[in-house]
Design a protein around this motif. Structure first.
Motif, PDB file in Angstrom:
ATOM      1  N   PRO A 221       0.815  -1.223   0.000  1.00  0.00           N
ATOM      2  CA  PRO A 221       0.000   0.000   0.000  1.00  0.00           C
ATOM      3  C   PRO A 221       0.849   1.274   0.000  1.00  0.00           C
ATOM      4  O   PRO A 221       0.383   2.331  -0.403  1.00  0.00           O
ATOM      5  N   GLN A 222       2.092   1.187   0.458  1.00  0.00           N
ATOM      6  CA  GLN A 222       2.967   2.354   0.375  1.00  0.00           C
ATOM      7  C   GLN A 222       3.128   2.819  -1.062  1.00  0.00           C
ATOM      8  O   GLN A 222       3.350   3.988  -1.326  1.00  0.00           O
ATOM      9  N   ILE A 223       3.064   1.878  -1.980  1.00  0.00           N
ATOM     10  CA  ILE A 223       3.222   2.204  -3.395  1.00  0.00           C
ATOM     11  C   ILE A 223       1.864   2.464  -4.040  1.00  0.00           C
ATOM     12  O   ILE A 223       1.693   3.414  -4.788  1.00  0.00           O
ATOM     13  N   THR A 224       0.926   1.611  -3.743  1.00  0.00           N
ATOM     14  CA  THR A 224      -0.358   1.698  -4.438  1.00  0.00           C
ATOM     15  C   THR A 224      -1.253   2.785  -3.842  1.00  0.00           C
ATOM     16  O   THR A 224      -2.199   3.211  -4.483  1.00  0.00           O
ATOM     17  N   GLY A 225      -0.930   3.204  -2.619  1.00  0.00           N
ATOM     18  CA  GLY A 225      -1.817   4.120  -1.918  1.00  0.00           C
ATOM     19  C   GLY A 225      -2.777   3.321  -1.050  1.00  0.00           C
ATOM     20  O   GLY A 225      -3.138   2.189  -1.376  1.00  0.00           O
ATOM     21  N   LYS A 226      -3.181   3.941   0.053  1.00  0.00           N
ATOM     22  CA  LYS A 226      -4.010   3.222   1.030  1.00  0.00           C
ATOM     23  C   LYS A 226      -5.379   2.847   0.450  1.00  0.00           C
ATOM     24  O   LYS A 226      -6.063   1.964   0.944  1.00  0.00           O
TER      25      LYS A 226
ATOM     26  N   ASP B  26       7.192  -0.564 -11.526  1.00  0.00           N
ATOM     27  CA  ASP B  26       7.265  -1.828 -12.264  1.00  0.00           C
ATOM     28  C   ASP B  26       8.657  -2.030 -12.845  1.00  0.00           C
ATOM     29  O   ASP B  26       9.153  -3.153 -12.934  1.00  0.00           O
ATOM     30  N   LEU B  27       9.263  -0.915 -13.246  1.00  0.00           N
ATOM     31  CA  LEU B  27      10.609  -1.002 -13.797  1.00  0.00           C
ATOM     32  C   LEU B  27      11.616  -1.443 -12.732  1.00  0.00           C
ATOM     33  O   LEU B  27      12.398  -2.373 -12.942  1.00  0.00           O
ATOM     34  N   LEU B  28      11.570  -0.793 -11.569  1.00  0.00           N
ATOM     35  CA  LEU B  28      12.506  -1.161 -10.503  1.00  0.00           C
ATOM     36  C   LEU B  28      12.279  -2.596 -10.068  1.00  0.00           C
ATOM     37  O   LEU B  28      13.227  -3.343  -9.825  1.00  0.00           O
ATOM     38  N   ASP B  29      11.019  -2.941  -9.967  1.00  0.00           N
ATOM     39  CA  ASP B  29      10.647  -4.309  -9.634  1.00  0.00           C
ATOM     40  C   ASP B  29      11.401  -5.287 -10.553  1.00  0.00           C
ATOM     41  O   ASP B  29      11.927  -6.307 -10.116  1.00  0.00           O
ATOM     42  N   ARG B  30      11.483  -4.919 -11.817  1.00  0.00           N
ATOM     43  CA  ARG B  30      12.088  -5.832 -12.790  1.00  0.00           C
ATOM     44  C   ARG B  30      13.601  -5.749 -12.839  1.00  0.00           C
ATOM     45  O   ARG B  30      14.281  -6.763 -12.835  1.00  0.00           O
ATOM     46  N   VAL B  31      14.142  -4.529 -12.914  1.00  0.00           N
ATOM     47  CA  VAL B  31      15.603  -4.455 -13.066  1.00  0.00           C
ATOM     48  C   VAL B  31      16.338  -4.787 -11.773  1.00  0.00           C
ATOM     49  O   VAL B  31      17.504  -5.144 -11.798  1.00  0.00           O
ATOM     50  N   ALA B  58       9.475  -1.110   0.303  1.00  0.00           N
ATOM     51  CA  ALA B  58       8.272  -0.346   0.005  1.00  0.00           C
ATOM     52  C   ALA B  58       7.518  -0.949  -1.174  1.00  0.00           C
ATOM     53  O   ALA B  58       6.298  -0.979  -1.197  1.00  0.00           O
ATOM     54  N   LEU B  59       8.288  -1.425  -2.132  1.00  0.00           N
ATOM     55  CA  LEU B  59       7.697  -1.976  -3.345  1.00  0.00           C
ATOM     56  C   LEU B  59       6.823  -3.175  -3.063  1.00  0.00           C
ATOM     57  O   LEU B  59       5.743  -3.328  -3.597  1.00  0.00           O
ATOM     58  N   LEU B  60       7.374  -4.025  -2.243  1.00  0.00           N
ATOM     59  CA  LEU B  60       6.778  -5.345  -2.146  1.00  0.00           C
ATOM     60  C   LEU B  60       6.049  -5.499  -0.828  1.00  0.00           C
ATOM     61  O   LEU B  60       6.585  -5.178   0.219  1.00  0.00           O
ATOM     62  N   ALA B  61       4.871  -5.951  -0.936  1.00  0.00           N
ATOM     63  CA  ALA B  61       4.099  -6.205   0.263  1.00  0.00           C
ATOM     64  C   ALA B  61       4.830  -7.227   1.116  1.00  0.00           C
ATOM     65  O   ALA B  61       5.425  -8.160   0.602  1.00  0.00           O
ATOM     66  N   SER B  62       4.826  -7.007   2.408  1.00  0.00           N
ATOM     67  CA  SER B  62       5.488  -7.976   3.266  1.00  0.00           C
ATOM     68  C   SER B  62       4.671  -9.260   3.285  1.00  0.00           C
ATOM     69  O   SER B  62       3.507  -9.286   2.909  1.00  0.00           O
ATOM     70  N   VAL B  63       5.311 -10.300   3.735  1.00  0.00           N
ATOM     71  CA  VAL B  63       4.660 -11.605   3.688  1.00  0.00           C
ATOM     72  C   VAL B  63       3.339 -11.571   4.466  1.00  0.00           C
ATOM     73  O   VAL B  63       2.337 -12.117   4.036  1.00  0.00           O
TER      74      VAL B  63
END
Lengths: 293, 77
Positions: A221-226, B26-31, B58-63
């Motif tokens: 959500p930090q990226i997508t927004g809450k 999406d780019l950072l996710d990939r590279v 921040a990019l990736l949701a935690s488990v």
């Protein structure tokens, strides 16, 4: 010099590593002779031309000499710690990999894969030659499409505020509060299940047209927004000729899902970043896929 | 971008999309997050760069935040 065409088709296999003040940035692996040199817009602005480094009879690496003053481990760590520099480095890397892919299939390497000269690069890359051969075959004539599915959150998702003046003594108010909480929780769960089902339909529709798919870890959500919960962050490897079919199918699936506050975002074509890792054993389940960082 | 809006957006190449068209996330996710990891002398330990570590978090949701997989057919691959 950037912009000046080189007469030699790439680098020869026995070219010595002469310039100690430079490092070698490796963007990707591709077929030998795919091109001689990329146009001057490719590569890092501080570096030389983007050329090919021959690995074996069939494969080359897409490489660029870059000055150590800007690309030493220490300097680069500092640069990549700056958001602007990180973005520009990532975009340069991506732009170059994409430009190379216009000449045939490529296996992209991660950002900041750097070596102390050609000999070191060749040694490291040649250790993985069978994998690169397999990966190039896997992605030939195909491209990657990214599909993200999110649930738009509404106000009902937040917990109702506790009764202000019922510190526990008023059983009636407490029960009413709990009822409200449970009702909203049920509603939230139902919305979520509906959205997950919609995401599954999107996945099935895309999978039917794709050669392979990968579930990447959803963005937080930090990226997508809450106000949005990302349910699916998938990548599909698709034959180039089927891109239009995929777009059509996903558009339909997206329109169907919109009524459930579900949003489908599609981007592509990407160079197949998500499909160049070694194919793992069958335990590469969705729980694990996409979690490698 | 959204299905409710203009529908599928096909990003049609680096020239068309490089400056703003490619969502940076999406780019950072990939590279950063994919590819064949080659061990080499000067390969930057990318996960040790503070911003990148932060970005990946921040990019990736935690488990714990992850939602159940939306597919029932045993998943991809």
């Amino acid at each position: 010099m950037p912009g000046l065409p080189r007469t030699t088709p790439g680098r020869s296999a026995d070219q010595p590593c002469s310039d100690v003040a430079s490092a070698l940035w490796v963007f990707a692996v591709c077929h030998a002779g795919a091109f001689a040199e990329l146009p001057s817009g490719a590569g890092h602005p501080e570096g030389g031309p983007v050329t090919l480094l021959r690995l074996d009879d069939l494969l080359s690496a897409v490489v660029q000499d870059v000055p150590s003053s800007r690309f030493s481990e220490e300097v680069l760590k500092q640069r990549l710690a700056d958001p602007g520099e990180l973005e520009s480095c990532a975009r340069t890397h991506h732009r170059t990999v994409t430009a190379a892919a216009e000449h045939g299939p490529v296996v992209p390497l991660p950002l900041a894969t750097l070596f102390n000269g050609e000999a070191r690069a060749r040694a490291a890359l040649c250790a993985r030659l069978p994998h690169f051969h397999a990966a190039l075959t896997r992605v030939r004539g195909r491209e990657e499409w990214a599909v993200k599915v999110s649930l738009r959150q509404t106000g009902t998702a937040s917990a109702p505020s506790a009764p202000q003046d019922a510190p526990g003594g008023q059983a009636g108010a407490g029960r009413a509060y709990l009822t409200r909480v449970r009702g909203r929780e049920r509603e939230r769960v139902a919305r979520h299940e509906q959205a997950v089902a919609a995401a599954a339909r999107v996945h099935r529709a895309a999978s039917a047209l794709a050669v392979e798919s990968v579930q990447r870890r959803p963005h937080s959500p930090q990226i997508t927004g809450k106000d949005r919960l990302q349910l699916m962050n998938a990548a599909y490897l698709v034959d180039r000729g089927r891109a239009l079919d995929l777009a059509t199918v996903l558009q339909r699936a997206g329109a169907d899902a919109a009524s459930a506050d579900v949003e489908v975002e599609v981007s592509g074509p990407w160079v197949p970043y998500s499909f160049t890792e070694p194919v793992e054993a069958p335990d590469d389940s969705p729980e694990r896929a996409g979690s490698r960082t | 971008m959204s299905a409710a809006g203009s529908g599928v957006v096909a990003w049609s190449g680096p020239e068309a999309g490089a400056p703003i068209g490619v969502p940076l996330v999406d780019l950072l996710d990939r590279v950063l997050g994919t590819g064949v990891v080659i061990s080499g002398d000067l390969v930057i330990a990318i996960a040790e760069v503070p911003l990148i570590r932060l970005s990946l978090h921040a990019l990736l949701a935690s488990v714990s935040e992850r939602v159940p997989a939306p597919w029932s057919d045993g998943g991809p691959l």
